[in-house]
Scaffold this motif. Structure first.
Motif, PDB file in Angstrom:
ATOM      1  N   LYS A  59      -2.509  -9.431   3.513  1.00 17.23           N
ATOM      2  CA  LYS A  59      -3.231  -8.312   2.912  1.00 17.23           C
ATOM      3  C   LYS A  59      -4.019  -7.516   3.944  1.00 17.23           C
ATOM      4  CE  LYS A  59      -6.187  -7.248  -1.026  1.00 17.23           C
ATOM      5  NZ  LYS A  59      -6.911  -7.803  -2.166  1.00 17.23           N
ATOM      6  N   TYR A  64      -4.065   7.871   0.510  1.00 16.96           N
ATOM      7  CA  TYR A  64      -3.580   6.789  -0.337  1.00 16.96           C
ATOM      8  C   TYR A  64      -3.134   7.383  -1.664  1.00 16.96           C
ATOM      9  CZ  TYR A  64      -5.998   3.790   3.004  1.00 16.96           C
ATOM     10  OH  TYR A  64      -6.416   3.179   4.145  1.00 16.96           O
ATOM     11  N   LYS A  66       0.876  -1.169   0.000  1.00 17.99           N
ATOM     12  CA  LYS A  66       0.000   0.000   0.000  1.00 17.99           C
ATOM     13  C   LYS A  66       0.911   1.216   0.000  1.00 17.99           C
ATOM     14  CE  LYS A  66      -4.433  -1.114   0.673  1.00 17.99           C
ATOM     15  NZ  LYS A  66      -5.555  -0.570  -0.043  1.00 17.99           N
ATOM     16  N   THR A  67       0.585   2.197  -0.824  1.00 14.91           N
ATOM     17  CA  THR A  67       1.393   3.401  -0.921  1.00 14.91           C
ATOM     18  C   THR A  67       0.577   4.584  -0.425  1.00 14.91           C
ATOM     19  OG1 THR A  67       2.549   2.483  -2.815  1.00 14.91           O
ATOM     20  CG2 THR A  67       2.753   4.835  -2.481  1.00 14.91           C
ATOM     21  N   HIS A 114       5.711   3.526   1.635  1.00 14.08           N
ATOM     22  CA  HIS A 114       5.287   2.212   1.171  1.00 14.08           C
ATOM     23  C   HIS A 114       5.150   1.303   2.387  1.00 14.08           C
ATOM     24  CE1 HIS A 114       5.959   3.285  -2.967  1.00 14.08           C
ATOM     25  NE2 HIS A 114       7.235   3.547  -2.750  1.00 14.08           N
ATOM     26  N   ALA A 136      -1.771   0.651   6.964  1.00 16.65           N
ATOM     27  CA  ALA A 136      -1.882   1.837   6.112  1.00 16.65           C
ATOM     28  C   ALA A 136      -3.038   2.730   6.584  1.00 16.65           C
ATOM     29  CB  ALA A 136      -2.081   1.430   4.659  1.00 16.65           C
ATOM     30  N   GLY A 174      -3.274  -3.504   4.892  1.00 14.44           N
ATOM     31  CA  GLY A 174      -4.333  -2.508   4.770  1.00 14.44           C
ATOM     32  C   GLY A 174      -4.636  -1.818   6.085  1.00 14.44           C
TER      33      GLY A 174
END
Length: 182
Positions: free
Chosen positions: A141, A167, A85-86, A135, A148, A145
């Protein structure tokens, strides 16, 4: 029939699967993930594929069928490729830096925010971004998430100037400021 649940999960090379009743353990080059699933569904390995089968066409079983297959597919992708995730930081003086494995954020608070990564999670702040890109990498996953989202939660983007953590590619709906004097 569940369209998602019907599809078999393709196993890449170097990924091993161990199925023990309703517990699935998947190991690959990036790490190992273990998860318990509903005992109502049958999970089996066949010719380099993982197949999820349901006992009946009840609504509950249909929902579990697609969910279980998607979770297994995410586990396989996580241990073979990983997830990323960025996040993007916008605002004057807002920036991120790395302190060893920890992430230090300057977001306009009276103190810097230091975030320690959970297990199997790593942070990266590219040098060319001048501390405005973060990052979050990992094999699970859901955890990637959530981490982030927690980082974004320290300073969500505000609608007037757009400052905050968002995001990458997220659209922030902007509002007009005061109308002003005539």
């Amino acid at each position: 029939m569940s369209r998602v649940g019907q599809q078999p999960v393709q196993l890449p090379e170097k990924v091993t699967v161990k199925i023990d009743r309703n517990t699935v353990t998947i190991a690959g080059p990036k790490g190992e993930l273990t998860r318990d699933f509903s005992p109502e569904l049958a999970i089996r390995q066949d010719n380099g594929h993982i197949i999820v089968e349901r006992p009946s066409d009840l609504r509950h079983h249909k929902a579990l069928h697609g969910l279980t297959r998607a979770l297994v597919a995410n586990m396989v992708q996580g241990v073979s490729e990983g997830f990323r995730k960025t996040l993007e930081i916008q605002g004057v003086g807002y920036q991120a830096t790395l302190q060893g494995a920890n992430l230090q954020l300057r977001l306009g608070h009276s103190h810097d925010v230091v975030i320690e990564p959970p297990a199997n999670i790593s942070f990266d702040v590219p040098q060319d971004s001048r501390g405005t890109i973060i990052h979050v990498d990992g094999i699970d996953k859901q955890v990637v998430g959530q981490v982030a989202a927690d980082i974004r939660g320290w300073r969500p983007p505000e609608p007037y100037k757009g400052k905050g953590v968002r995001y990458l590619g997220e659209y922030v709906r902007r509002k007009a400021g005061k109308a002003g004097k005539r």
